[in-house]
Design a protein around this motif. Structure first.
Motif, PDB file in Angstrom:
ATOM      1  N   THR A 126      44.721  55.972  45.486  1.00 29.05           N
ATOM      2  CA  THR A 126      45.046  54.973  45.544  1.00 29.05           C
ATOM      3  C   THR A 126      43.641  54.138  44.458  1.00 29.05           C
ATOM      4  O   THR A 126      43.196  54.674  44.975  1.00 29.05           O
ATOM      5  CB  THR A 126      45.323  54.143  46.680  1.00 29.05           C
ATOM      6  N   VAL A 127      44.641  54.194  43.332  1.00 22.38           N
ATOM      7  CA  VAL A 127      42.900  53.206  42.514  1.00 22.38           C
ATOM      8  C   VAL A 127      44.125  51.881  41.990  1.00 22.38           C
ATOM      9  O   VAL A 127      44.488  51.455  41.966  1.00 22.38           O
ATOM     10  CB  VAL A 127      43.416  54.044  41.180  1.00 22.38           C
ATOM     11  N   LEU A 128      43.260  50.611  42.572  1.00 21.15           N
ATOM     12  CA  LEU A 128      43.267  49.111  42.707  1.00 21.15           C
ATOM     13  C   LEU A 128      42.234  48.805  42.354  1.00 21.15           C
ATOM     14  O   LEU A 128      41.061  48.739  41.818  1.00 21.15           O
ATOM     15  CB  LEU A 128      43.921  49.297  43.814  1.00 21.15           C
ATOM     16  N   PHE A 129      43.393  47.744  41.380  1.00 21.08           N
ATOM     17  CA  PHE A 129      42.237  46.900  40.597  1.00 21.08           C
ATOM     18  C   PHE A 129      42.372  44.954  41.443  1.00 21.08           C
ATOM     19  O   PHE A 129      42.852  44.834  41.390  1.00 21.08           O
ATOM     20  CB  PHE A 129      42.015  46.011  39.641  1.00 21.08           C
ATOM     21  N   ARG A 130      41.039  44.238  41.776  1.00 20.51           N
ATOM     22  CA  ARG A 130      40.906  42.829  41.759  1.00 20.51           C
ATOM     23  C   ARG A 130      39.376  42.413  41.436  1.00 20.51           C
ATOM     24  O   ARG A 130      38.471  43.276  41.675  1.00 20.51           O
ATOM     25  CB  ARG A 130      40.595  43.001  43.947  1.00 20.51           C
ATOM     26  N   GLU A 131      39.916  40.951  40.891  1.00 23.95           N
ATOM     27  CA  GLU A 131      39.291  40.641  40.394  1.00 23.95           C
ATOM     28  C   GLU A 131      38.134  41.375  39.312  1.00 23.95           C
ATOM     29  O   GLU A 131      37.812  41.599  38.288  1.00 23.95           O
ATOM     30  CB  GLU A 131      38.040  39.953  41.606  1.00 23.95           C
TER      31      GLU A 131
END
Length: 194
Positions: A78-83
């Motif tokens: 999982t590769v996830l981007f937040r802020e």
């Protein structure tokens, strides 16, 4: 172009308190508390060229700010981007060895670190990031539960004050997926020099 938000089941998965089938969450924390979204999108595009996008009921698992990849038959990434944080986690599926392969996690970390460094350097940015690990007590992905690698290095355990009750994190438990025995002593990865 991706409009669909990341589903709650990905943002807040079922807890795996003993971390039996998932790695700790590796985080690329951008020091200026700013990360232009095109950098993340280029990272995803490069990942897509290396790994196959996972499917659930014939639906590709790619969303606005997140993608899940099949690393092999038993591992998903999982590769996830937040802020201003990019989160990376490997999950293993199977009935024999449940712990994700450390060699595979290290390969993922090295690929993503090199790719991010190249993307930012090619765009002429001088952004810096720090590698951190998210507190394993938190289920999901949050930008305010990050323990810098420099705090974990050389310390057998590190207190975590991100919750109502302070608890202790064993450094080896969270670093074992992403690093061989010796961990680099660089606090920041400077992208200006690359």
């Amino acid at each position: 172009m991706l409009k669909e938000k990341t589903p709650e089941r990905i943002m807040f998965p079922e807890p795996d308190h003993e971390m039996k089938n998932s790695s700790s969450v590796l985080c690329y924390h951008f020091m200026e508390k700013f990360l232009p979204s095109p950098i993340f999108h280029r990272l995803l595009a490069t990942c897509v060229s290396r790994w196959r996008i996972a499917k659930r009921q014939s639906e590709n698992q790619i969303f606005c700010g997140c993608c899940i990849f099949n690393l092999d038959l038993h591992h998903e990434l999982t590769v996830l981007f937040r802020e201003y944080v990019i989160f990376v986690q490997v999950i293993r599926f199977g009935t024999t060895a449940m712990t994700p392969s450390s060699n595979l996690c290290i390969e993922v970390k090295e690929f993503i670190t090199k790719t991010l460094t190249n993307i930012i350097g090619n765009l002429g940015h001088s952004l810096k990031f720090e590698i951190s690990i998210q507190c394993p007590k938190f289920v999901g992905y949050r930008v305010d539960c990050l323990i810098p690698l420099t705090d974990l290095q050389g310390n057998e355990d590190v207190p975590c004050h991100f919750h109502d009750d302070t608890h202790v994190i064993r450094s080896q438990d969270v670093l074992r997926f992403w690093f061989k025995e010796k961990v680099s002593h660089n606090k920041y990865v400077s992208l200006e020099l690359l």
